[in-house]
Design a protein around this motif. Structure first.
Motif, PDB file in Angstrom:
ATOM      1  N   LEU A 178      33.250 136.038  17.934  1.00 17.28           N
ATOM      2  CA  LEU A 178      32.440 136.728  16.930  1.00 17.28           C
ATOM      3  C   LEU A 178      31.420 137.656  17.577  1.00 17.28           C
ATOM      4  N   LYS A 179      30.876 137.255  18.719  1.00 13.73           N
ATOM      5  CA  LYS A 179      29.911 138.105  19.418  1.00 13.73           C
ATOM      6  C   LYS A 179      30.557 139.420  19.833  1.00 13.73           C
ATOM      7  N   GLU A 180      31.760 139.356  20.381  1.00 13.21           N
ATOM      8  CA  GLU A 180      32.430 140.582  20.806  1.00 13.21           C
ATOM      9  C   GLU A 180      32.741 141.475  19.606  1.00 13.21           C
ATOM     10  N   MET A 181      33.143 140.874  18.480  1.00 12.03           N
ATOM     11  CA  MET A 181      33.395 141.656  17.271  1.00 12.03           C
ATOM     12  C   MET A 181      32.106 142.312  16.781  1.00 12.03           C
ATOM     13  N   VAL A 182      31.020 141.542  16.793  1.00 12.87           N
ATOM     14  CA  VAL A 182      29.732 142.071  16.347  1.00 12.87           C
ATOM     15  C   VAL A 182      29.279 143.207  17.257  1.00 12.87           C
ATOM     16  N   PHE A 214      33.636 138.949   7.144  1.00 10.89           N
ATOM     17  CA  PHE A 214      33.761 140.139   6.321  1.00 10.89           C
ATOM     18  C   PHE A 214      32.608 140.257   5.318  1.00 10.89           C
ATOM     19  N   THR A 215      32.178 139.138   4.757  1.00 10.33           N
ATOM     20  CA  THR A 215      31.051 139.173   3.831  1.00 10.33           C
ATOM     21  C   THR A 215      29.789 139.686   4.519  1.00 10.33           C
ATOM     22  N   ALA A 216      29.539 139.183   5.730  1.00  8.96           N
ATOM     23  CA  ALA A 216      28.353 139.615   6.480  1.00  8.96           C
ATOM     24  C   ALA A 216      28.438 141.096   6.824  1.00  8.96           C
ATOM     25  N   ILE A 217      29.597 141.549   7.297  1.00  9.27           N
ATOM     26  CA  ILE A 217      29.769 142.952   7.687  1.00  9.27           C
ATOM     27  C   ILE A 217      29.567 143.878   6.487  1.00  9.27           C
ATOM     28  N   LEU A 218      30.179 143.534   5.358  1.00  8.93           N
ATOM     29  CA  LEU A 218      30.093 144.406   4.184  1.00  8.93           C
ATOM     30  C   LEU A 218      28.665 144.495   3.650  1.00  8.93           C
ATOM     31  N   ARG A 219      27.890 143.444   3.801  1.00  8.64           N
ATOM     32  CA  ARG A 219      26.480 143.511   3.405  1.00  8.64           C
ATOM     33  C   ARG A 219      25.661 144.269   4.442  1.00  8.64           C
ATOM     34  N   GLU A 237      23.125 149.044   3.811  1.00 11.46           N
ATOM     35  CA  GLU A 237      21.775 149.604   3.876  1.00 11.46           C
ATOM     36  C   GLU A 237      21.525 150.237   5.238  1.00 11.46           C
ATOM     37  N   GLU A 238      20.615 151.186   5.256  1.00  7.42           N
ATOM     38  CA  GLU A 238      20.208 151.843   6.497  1.00  7.42           C
ATOM     39  C   GLU A 238      18.681 151.875   6.548  1.00  7.42           C
ATOM     40  N   PRO A 239      18.050 151.296   7.557  1.00  6.20           N
ATOM     41  CA  PRO A 239      18.680 150.614   8.691  1.00  6.20           C
ATOM     42  C   PRO A 239      19.320 149.289   8.284  1.00  6.20           C
ATOM     43  N   ALA A 240      19.981 148.665   9.227  1.00  6.38           N
ATOM     44  CA  ALA A 240      20.677 147.408   8.953  1.00  6.38           C
ATOM     45  C   ALA A 240      19.701 146.382   8.385  1.00  6.38           C
ATOM     46  N   PRO A 241      20.083 145.682   7.313  1.00  5.08           N
ATOM     47  CA  PRO A 241      19.151 144.768   6.639  1.00  5.08           C
ATOM     48  C   PRO A 241      18.919 143.444   7.357  1.00  5.08           C
ATOM     49  N   PHE A 242      19.754 143.117   8.345  1.00  4.00           N
ATOM     50  CA  PHE A 242      19.573 141.863   9.081  1.00  4.00           C
ATOM     51  C   PHE A 242      20.293 141.972  10.417  1.00  4.00           C
ATOM     52  N   ASP A 243      19.972 141.030  11.306  1.00  8.08           N
ATOM     53  CA  ASP A 243      20.626 140.960  12.604  1.00  8.08           C
ATOM     54  C   ASP A 243      22.015 140.360  12.410  1.00  8.08           C
ATOM     55  N   LEU A 244      23.044 141.140  12.657  1.00  4.32           N
ATOM     56  CA  LEU A 244      24.403 140.720  12.360  1.00  4.32           C
ATOM     57  C   LEU A 244      24.832 139.542  13.228  1.00  4.32           C
ATOM     58  N   HIS A 245      24.471 139.576  14.477  1.00  2.72           N
ATOM     59  CA  HIS A 245      24.850 138.487  15.374  1.00  2.72           C
ATOM     60  C   HIS A 245      24.215 137.181  14.927  1.00  2.72           C
ATOM     61  N   ARG A 274      23.166 136.396  11.928  1.00  3.65           N
ATOM     62  CA  ARG A 274      23.732 135.977  10.640  1.00  3.65           C
ATOM     63  C   ARG A 274      25.061 135.240  10.833  1.00  3.65           C
ATOM     64  N   LEU A 275      25.923 135.788  11.683  1.00  2.00           N
ATOM     65  CA  LEU A 275      27.227 135.165  11.882  1.00  2.00           C
ATOM     66  C   LEU A 275      27.134 133.889  12.710  1.00  2.00           C
ATOM     67  N   THR A 276      26.224 133.857  13.665  1.00  2.52           N
ATOM     68  CA  THR A 276      26.020 132.625  14.422  1.00  2.52           C
ATOM     69  C   THR A 276      25.546 131.509  13.501  1.00  2.52           C
ATOM     70  N   GLY A 277      24.649 131.846  12.570  1.00  7.31           N
ATOM     71  CA  GLY A 277      24.177 130.860  11.604  1.00  7.31           C
ATOM     72  C   GLY A 277      25.293 130.355  10.714  1.00  7.31           C
ATOM     73  N   ALA A 278      26.151 131.266  10.256  1.00  9.37           N
ATOM     74  CA  ALA A 278      27.284 130.863   9.413  1.00  9.37           C
ATOM     75  C   ALA A 278      28.243 129.959  10.185  1.00  9.37           C
ATOM     76  N   LEU A 279      28.474 130.303  11.446  1.00 10.43           N
ATOM     77  CA  LEU A 279      29.362 129.493  12.272  1.00 10.43           C
ATOM     78  C   LEU A 279      28.795 128.090  12.482  1.00 10.43           C
ATOM     79  N   ASP A 280      27.493 128.005  12.705  1.00 13.61           N
ATOM     80  CA  ASP A 280      26.865 126.693  12.882  1.00 13.61           C
ATOM     81  C   ASP A 280      27.025 125.827  11.636  1.00 13.61           C
ATOM     82  N   ILE A 281      26.902 126.434  10.464  1.00 13.26           N
ATOM     83  CA  ILE A 281      27.078 125.684   9.220  1.00 13.26           C
ATOM     84  C   ILE A 281      28.503 125.161   9.115  1.00 13.26           C
TER      85      ILE A 281
END
Length: 211
Positions: free
Chosen positions: A106-110, A174-179, A183-191, A193-200
């Protein structure tokens, strides 16, 4: 006679090799031209005729390589996943514990999305609108494979459906990426967000209870 036949076969193979290299070079040129136009003026506003003109080829040539404009979107996704797999292969990421392996993937994709945010914004949005972004199982297959490797090593419960786990992780991605691109600038840190989802997903939600 045998020597002449072998020489002719070798020349024929060389000719086929040259033709394939030329075809691949043109294919790459068309792809790169199309992506540049999509980023500059939008996917919907770009026609196959404009791609042909910018690449200085006949319109029919573009259709010979990409029968539909959405084909560029599909190749964009294929190339990104291939690049990530190449990077992970060079790092022998398959030897990592399953949690670390998923985080690394996921990190490499992000990282790809972050360094090319403008491209990601246009092409990911277009893939969701006009392509098969949410129907294409390619990403969930990759993630399921990592989960299954962990299961085979005893790191994942035997009763876990690896395919379902891959689907869940791909949906989170995909949900994280599409959100993130809305917005510009990016509304959150993508890495993050996905790390948090993975932990859950890895740890679950319930406290002190068996799932």
């Amino acid at each position: 006679m045998k020597i002449r036949d072998e020489a002719a076969a070798s020349e024929g193979a060389a000719a086929v090799g040259r033709q394939e290299r030329r075809r691949r070079k043109l294919h790459d040129q068309l792809y790169e031209t199309a992506v540049d136009l999509f980023v500059a003026q939008g996917f919907e506003a770009t026609s196959m005729e404009q791609i042909a003109e910018a690449a200085d080829v006949a319109r029919a040539t573009v259709f010979n390589h990409f029968s539909q404009k959405v084909g560029f979107l599909e190749e964009w996704g294929v190339r990104r996943r291939a690049l990530v797999n190449e990077i992970l292969g060079s790092q022998h990421a398959e030897d990592l514990p399953v949690g670390d392996g998923l985080r690394r993937y996921l990190k490499e994709m992000v990282d790809l999305n972050v360094v090319s945010r403008a491209e990601t914004t246009v092409l990911m949005d277009a893939s969701a609108r006009y392509g098969r972004l949410l129907q294409d199982p390619s990403l969930e297959i990759e993630l399921s494979r990592i989960v299954e490797q962990g299961q085979q090593r005893g790191e994942i419960r035997a009763d876990v459906d690896c395919d379902q786990a891959g689907q869940l992780l791909a949906a989170c991605y995909f949900t994280a990426i599409l959100r993130w691109i809305r917005e510009e600038p990016a509304p959150f840190d993508l890495h993050q967000r996905l790390t948090g989802a993975l932990d859950i997903v890895l740890l679950g939600l319930l406290v002190g209870e068996a799932v």
